[in-house]
Design an enzyme around this catalytic site. Sequence first.
Site, PDB file in Angstrom:
ATOM      1  N   GLY A 108      30.946  -1.137  78.646  1.00 48.40           N
ATOM      2  CA  GLY A 108      32.164  -1.611  79.302  1.00 48.40           C
ATOM      3  C   GLY A 108      33.435  -1.418  78.492  1.00 48.40           C
ATOM      4  O   GLY A 108      34.464  -2.005  78.805  1.00 48.40           O
ATOM      5  N   SER A 163      29.359   2.923  79.141  1.00 46.02           N
ATOM      6  CA  SER A 163      30.558   3.645  79.566  1.00 46.02           C
ATOM      7  C   SER A 163      30.287   5.047  80.117  1.00 46.02           C
ATOM      8  O   SER A 163      31.070   5.967  79.893  1.00 46.02           O
ATOM      9  CB  SER A 163      31.584   3.710  78.422  1.00 46.02           C
ATOM     10  OG  SER A 163      32.018   2.416  78.095  1.00 46.02           O
ATOM     11  N   LYS A 207      25.109  -5.928  87.412  1.00 43.45           N
ATOM     12  CA  LYS A 207      25.419  -7.160  86.661  1.00 43.45           C
ATOM     13  C   LYS A 207      25.742  -8.287  87.648  1.00 43.45           C
ATOM     14  O   LYS A 207      25.140  -8.343  88.714  1.00 43.45           O
ATOM     15  CB  LYS A 207      26.548  -6.906  85.657  1.00 43.45           C
ATOM     16  CG  LYS A 207      26.259  -5.670  84.792  1.00 43.45           C
ATOM     17  CD  LYS A 207      27.164  -5.516  83.633  1.00 43.45           C
ATOM     18  CE  LYS A 207      26.766  -4.262  82.862  1.00 43.45           C
ATOM     19  NZ  LYS A 207      27.454  -4.113  81.627  1.00 43.45           N
ATOM     20  N   ASN A 231      23.314  -0.711  87.236  1.00 42.98           N
ATOM     21  CA  ASN A 231      23.179  -2.129  86.890  1.00 42.98           C
ATOM     22  C   ASN A 231      24.453  -2.826  87.379  1.00 42.98           C
ATOM     23  O   ASN A 231      25.510  -2.684  86.772  1.00 42.98           O
ATOM     24  CB  ASN A 231      23.025  -2.250  85.357  1.00 42.98           C
ATOM     25  CG  ASN A 231      23.049  -3.688  84.897  1.00 42.98           C
ATOM     26  OD1 ASN A 231      22.948  -4.620  85.689  1.00 42.98           O
ATOM     27  ND2 ASN A 231      23.186  -3.878  83.584  1.00 42.98           N
ATOM     28  N   HIS A 257      18.425  -6.579  78.292  1.00 43.00           N
ATOM     29  CA  HIS A 257      19.809  -6.093  78.276  1.00 43.00           C
ATOM     30  C   HIS A 257      20.595  -6.861  77.208  1.00 43.00           C
ATOM     31  O   HIS A 257      20.391  -8.055  77.019  1.00 43.00           O
ATOM     32  CB  HIS A 257      20.452  -6.271  79.657  1.00 43.00           C
ATOM     33  CG  HIS A 257      21.760  -5.544  79.750  1.00 43.00           C
ATOM     34  ND1 HIS A 257      22.914  -6.043  79.211  1.00 43.00           N
ATOM     35  CD2 HIS A 257      22.077  -4.342  80.291  1.00 43.00           C
ATOM     36  CE1 HIS A 257      23.898  -5.171  79.421  1.00 43.00           C
ATOM     37  NE2 HIS A 257      23.407  -4.126  80.073  1.00 43.00           N
ATOM     38  N   GLU A 295      23.475  -8.034  77.134  1.00 42.59           N
ATOM     39  CA  GLU A 295      24.228  -9.214  77.587  1.00 42.59           C
ATOM     40  C   GLU A 295      23.321 -10.435  77.671  1.00 42.59           C
ATOM     41  O   GLU A 295      23.757 -11.557  77.455  1.00 42.59           O
ATOM     42  CB  GLU A 295      24.907  -8.907  78.941  1.00 42.59           C
ATOM     43  CG  GLU A 295      26.147  -8.043  78.723  1.00 42.59           C
ATOM     44  CD  GLU A 295      26.502  -7.119  79.865  1.00 42.59           C
ATOM     45  OE1 GLU A 295      25.993  -7.297  80.986  1.00 42.59           O
ATOM     46  OE2 GLU A 295      27.304  -6.188  79.623  1.00 42.59           O
ATOM     47  N   GLU A 341      21.389   1.634  74.675  1.00 42.05           N
ATOM     48  CA  GLU A 341      22.753   1.217  75.010  1.00 42.05           C
ATOM     49  C   GLU A 341      23.422   0.605  73.784  1.00 42.05           C
ATOM     50  O   GLU A 341      23.192  -0.575  73.473  1.00 42.05           O
ATOM     51  CB  GLU A 341      22.732   0.160  76.128  1.00 42.05           C
ATOM     52  CG  GLU A 341      22.127   0.642  77.419  1.00 42.05           C
ATOM     53  CD  GLU A 341      22.630  -0.184  78.603  1.00 42.05           C
ATOM     54  OE1 GLU A 341      23.231   0.400  79.501  1.00 42.05           O
ATOM     55  OE2 GLU A 341      22.425  -1.408  78.611  1.00 42.05           O
TER      56      GLU A 341
HETATM   57  P1  PGA Z   1      28.832   0.104  81.512  1.00 41.48           P
HETATM   58  O1  PGA Z   1      27.542  -0.826  81.408  1.00 41.48           O
HETATM   59  O2  PGA Z   1      28.411   1.391  82.178  1.00 41.48           O
HETATM   60  O3  PGA Z   1      29.807  -0.674  82.343  1.00 41.48           O
HETATM   61  O4  PGA Z   1      29.314   0.348  80.124  1.00 41.48           O
HETATM   62  C1  PGA Z   1      26.286  -0.306  81.091  1.00 41.48           C
HETATM   63  C2  PGA Z   1      25.249  -1.398  81.027  1.00 41.48           C
HETATM   64  O5  PGA Z   1      25.560  -2.518  80.575  1.00 41.48           O
HETATM   65  O6  PGA Z   1      24.090  -1.200  81.414  1.00 41.48           O
END
Ligand code: PGA
Length: 247
Positions: free
Chosen positions: A169, A209, A12, A10, A96, A98, A163
Site C-alpha cells: 500500500g 503495490s 481487505k 485481496n 498476512h 496486517e 510481500e
Molecule cells: P497492495 O496490498 O497491493 O495494496 O500493496 C497487497 C496486499 O496486502 O496483499
Amino acid sequence: MKRNKYIIGNWKMNGDKSSIKVVNTINKSLQRKRYNSKIVICPPFTVLDFYSRSLKRSKISFGSQDCHHEESGAYTGCVSSKMIKDIGAKYSIIGHSERRQYQNESISEISNKIISALKENLKVIFCIGEQDSEIKVRTKILRKQINSLPAKIDTNKIILAYEPVWAIGTGKTPSLGDINSIHQNIRKIISKKFNPKIGKGISILYGGSVNPKNASDILNLDNVDGALVGGASLKARDFCKIIDSYN
Ligand code: PGA
C-alpha cells in the site's frame, strides 16, 4: 517444471455486494480470452458467501482473508476453515502481515491455521515478508516465517506470497532484480526444508503495490508465479490490466 500461476485479489476490509460490478467485469474479460493464470478474489467474510455462490460457475475462485484453526467453539468474532469451506470458498489467505501486525498472530498460531485450512481442503495462500527494519536480516525472517508450514506440503495446496511489508500500500516495490533473487532464495529455503522438487514446484507470488504499470515486468520474472494484489484489485480496469499483462 511448470508451476501454477495465480492473480489473487485481496480486498481487505473493503468491498460489498455492489462490488459485483468489479467481479462481473473481470468475469466477462475471462470469458473472452484464455488465461494461463488462475484468478482468485478474497472479499471480506460478510460477502464471501454471496460471491462464492453467485459466481459458482465462473472462472473466478473465491477465498477468505483469514480462518480460525478450530472447527467451532467459543471464539467470538472468528470464522473457522470448515465454515469457509462450507460456503464454497476454495482458498484462504493465511499469515498476512496486517494480521501479524494488528492481531498479533504468532508463527505457531499461523501454523495451526494452515493445518486447519489444509484439513478442510482449502488452498492456502501463505504470506511471508520482512518489515523495512528487517531488510538486512531478511533471509532469517523468511526462514522463521516458513517454519509455520507443516512437515509435509503439497505444491498444489500451498501457494507462497512474498510481500515485503514496506511495499504494501505504499507505492514502493523492491527492484526487479531483488524480487527475482528473493524469490529464488525462498525457493532455496523451501528446497532445503522439504526437498528440491517442492522448491522447484511451489508457486511464489509477489505482493506489495502491484499495479497495471509495474505488473508486466514483475510477473515476467523467472521466479515469480503471480501476484497478490490489494488496492488495485477493487478497480476492475486495473485488475483486468494486471491479469492481461500476465498472459
Ligand atoms: P497492495 O496490498 O497491493 O495494496 O500493496 C497487497 C496486499 O496486502 O496483499
